[in-house]
Motif scaffolding. Structure first.
Motif, PDB file in Angstrom:
ATOM      1  N   ALA A 129      30.653  -5.503  13.695  1.00 47.35           N
ATOM      2  CA  ALA A 129      30.131  -4.976  14.954  1.00 47.35           C
ATOM      3  C   ALA A 129      29.107  -5.931  15.561  1.00 47.35           C
ATOM      4  O   ALA A 129      29.121  -6.191  16.772  1.00 47.35           O
ATOM      5  N   VAL A 130      28.212  -6.470  14.725  1.00 51.67           N
ATOM      6  CA  VAL A 130      27.207  -7.409  15.225  1.00 51.67           C
ATOM      7  C   VAL A 130      27.866  -8.627  15.840  1.00 51.67           C
ATOM      8  O   VAL A 130      27.518  -9.063  16.950  1.00 51.67           O
ATOM      9  N   PHE A 139      26.183  -9.299  24.209  1.00 54.41           N
ATOM     10  CA  PHE A 139      24.986  -8.469  24.171  1.00 54.41           C
ATOM     11  C   PHE A 139      23.838  -9.312  23.593  1.00 54.41           C
ATOM     12  O   PHE A 139      24.055 -10.172  22.742  1.00 54.41           O
ATOM     13  N   SER A 140      22.640  -9.050  24.041  1.00 51.42           N
ATOM     14  CA  SER A 140      21.476  -9.717  23.450  1.00 51.42           C
ATOM     15  C   SER A 140      21.242  -9.161  22.050  1.00 51.42           C
ATOM     16  O   SER A 140      21.781  -8.108  21.670  1.00 51.42           O
ATOM     17  N   MET A 150      19.377  -1.328  14.490  1.00 49.39           N
ATOM     18  CA  MET A 150      18.914  -2.409  13.637  1.00 49.39           C
ATOM     19  C   MET A 150      17.774  -3.152  14.332  1.00 49.39           C
ATOM     20  O   MET A 150      17.699  -3.186  15.562  1.00 49.39           O
ATOM     21  N   SER A 151      16.924  -3.784  13.536  1.00 52.48           N
ATOM     22  CA  SER A 151      15.882  -4.632  14.108  1.00 52.48           C
ATOM     23  C   SER A 151      16.504  -5.952  14.559  1.00 52.48           C
ATOM     24  O   SER A 151      17.587  -6.337  14.099  1.00 52.48           O
ATOM     25  N   VAL A 152      15.814  -6.659  15.449  1.00 48.21           N
ATOM     26  CA  VAL A 152      16.325  -7.949  15.914  1.00 48.21           C
ATOM     27  C   VAL A 152      16.480  -8.937  14.761  1.00 48.21           C
ATOM     28  O   VAL A 152      17.512  -9.623  14.667  1.00 48.21           O
ATOM     29  N   ASP A 154      17.172  -8.269  11.683  1.00 50.57           N
ATOM     30  CA  ASP A 154      18.349  -7.831  10.911  1.00 50.57           C
ATOM     31  C   ASP A 154      19.639  -8.197  11.640  1.00 50.57           C
ATOM     32  O   ASP A 154      20.642  -8.561  11.010  1.00 50.57           O
ATOM     33  N   VAL A 155      19.629  -8.084  12.961  1.00 45.86           N
ATOM     34  CA  VAL A 155      20.802  -8.473  13.754  1.00 45.86           C
ATOM     35  C   VAL A 155      21.080  -9.961  13.571  1.00 45.86           C
ATOM     36  O   VAL A 155      22.228 -10.376  13.342  1.00 45.86           O
ATOM     37  N   LYS A 156      20.047 -10.779  13.654  1.00 49.08           N
ATOM     38  CA  LYS A 156      20.222 -12.229  13.517  1.00 49.08           C
ATOM     39  C   LYS A 156      20.729 -12.592  12.128  1.00 49.08           C
ATOM     40  O   LYS A 156      21.600 -13.468  11.985  1.00 49.08           O
ATOM     41  N   SER A 157      20.213 -11.931  11.109  1.00 49.36           N
ATOM     42  CA  SER A 157      20.657 -12.198   9.744  1.00 49.36           C
ATOM     43  C   SER A 157      22.112 -11.785   9.556  1.00 49.36           C
ATOM     44  O   SER A 157      22.914 -12.522   8.959  1.00 49.36           O
ATOM     45  N   ALA A 158      22.489 -10.611  10.080  1.00 49.73           N
ATOM     46  CA  ALA A 158      23.865 -10.128   9.956  1.00 49.73           C
ATOM     47  C   ALA A 158      24.828 -11.045  10.695  1.00 49.73           C
ATOM     48  O   ALA A 158      25.947 -11.308  10.221  1.00 49.73           O
TER      49      ALA A 158
END
Length: 295
Positions: A129-130, A139-140, A150-152, A154-158
């Motif tokens: 999904a990310v 999406f940003s 999710m935190s930003v 966490d999004v970047k890591s995923a």
């Protein structure tokens, strides 16, 4: 201030319908399930519209609903067999082809190619999904975090993990031709003619030496021209047994097939300048009816 008019939601939803459908297809790899997700998204949006406080855009809100419907579906699936070329134990359902309109920019060909969608199924659902929200829908990181809770960071890591896993799972694009390429159309026409004439030699001529055939749902796949011919030749039958119509699926050349006058399924081809690289066979009469409704 009162609740926004439901007509505003319907207008926004219709503007996003194709995009939501393509997103659900990428998430699930299944055409019919994607249709259900779109309908479910609209029903859920209608129910929640009165309480929608517009802290995000309507588009972001709709994709949050659709994405979470997909995640719920994935979590609820039992262990189901995937195509043999994908050697993971925890993949989703069999892939289904996606009818693509060459004029429909929403479904950007590269993002619905079979190899890409198949590769996505190797990712953990939230990683999938990310990656789709960030790299396909643009999406940003903040919007993606809002959709998925999710935190930003966490999004970047995923996203980083998803990119790495997809690079391992999805085959390189290599020199694949677009479905609109004259060479691709010519090879598709020769492929269909060979089958309609039951001409194994003509079929051999359009295959690359390293060509593969994957019958989706079968426990076996076939790699190399000789193996492809050994599998296909007995199925060719007599001249006239097969009838085929050219189409486009997943942004790739494809043929809708009838056997003995009855709908049989869809063959999706991956084509390079020097021949057909891969054939993915979907032996499902209902899919044939979707691609060519009049039969």
């Amino acid at each position: 201030m009162g609740a926004p008019e439901a007509g505003t939601l319907t207008e926004a939803f219709e503007g996003e319908r194709r995009g939501l459908f393509a997103h659900a297809y990428r998430m699930l790899g299944a055409y019919h399930e994607a249709e259900d997700v779109v309908q479910d998204t609209y029903v859920r949006a209608l129910r929640g519209w009165e309480n929608f406080e517009r802290r995000s855009s309507v588009r972001t809100w709709l994709y949050r609903i659709a994405t979470n419907v997909c995640l719920t579906l994935i979590e609820g699936r039992g262990r189901r067999t995937f195509s043999s070329g994908l050697d993971s134990d925890d993949l989703g359902p069999w892939l289904e082809p996606f009818p693509t309109d060459p004029l429909d920019l929403v479904t950007a060909r590269e993002s619905v190619r079979l190899a890409f969608v198949a590769g996505l199924q190797h990712l953990a659902p939230r990683q999938r999904a990310v990656l789709l929200l960030r790299e396909v829908l643009a999406f940003s990181a903040a919007e993606t975090g809002e959709v998925l809770g999710m935190s930003v960071p966490d999004v970047k890591s995923a996203l980083q993990r998803a990119r790495a896993r997809l690079a391992e799972a999805a085959p390189a694009r290599d020199d694949v031709l677009d479905a609109s390429s004259p060479r691709a159309r010519a090879l598709l026409a020769r492929y269909m003619a060979a089958w309609e004439a039951s001409d194994a030699d003509a079929f051999r001529e359009v295959l690359r030496a390293d060509a593969s055939i994957e019958p989706v749902g079968s426990p076996a796949s076939y790699t190399g021209r000789a193996a492809c011919l050994a599998f296909a030749t007995p199925a060719m039958g007599a001249a006239g047994d097969w009838r085929m119509v050219a189409t486009e699926a997943n942004g790739q050349p494809a043929a809708v097939a009838w056997l003995g006058g009855e709908p049989y399924g869809v063959a999706v081809l991956m084509i390079a300048e020097d021949g057909i690289m891969a054939i993915t066979l979907f032996g499902d009469p209902e899919l044939a009816k979707i691609f060519v409704p009049t039969g």
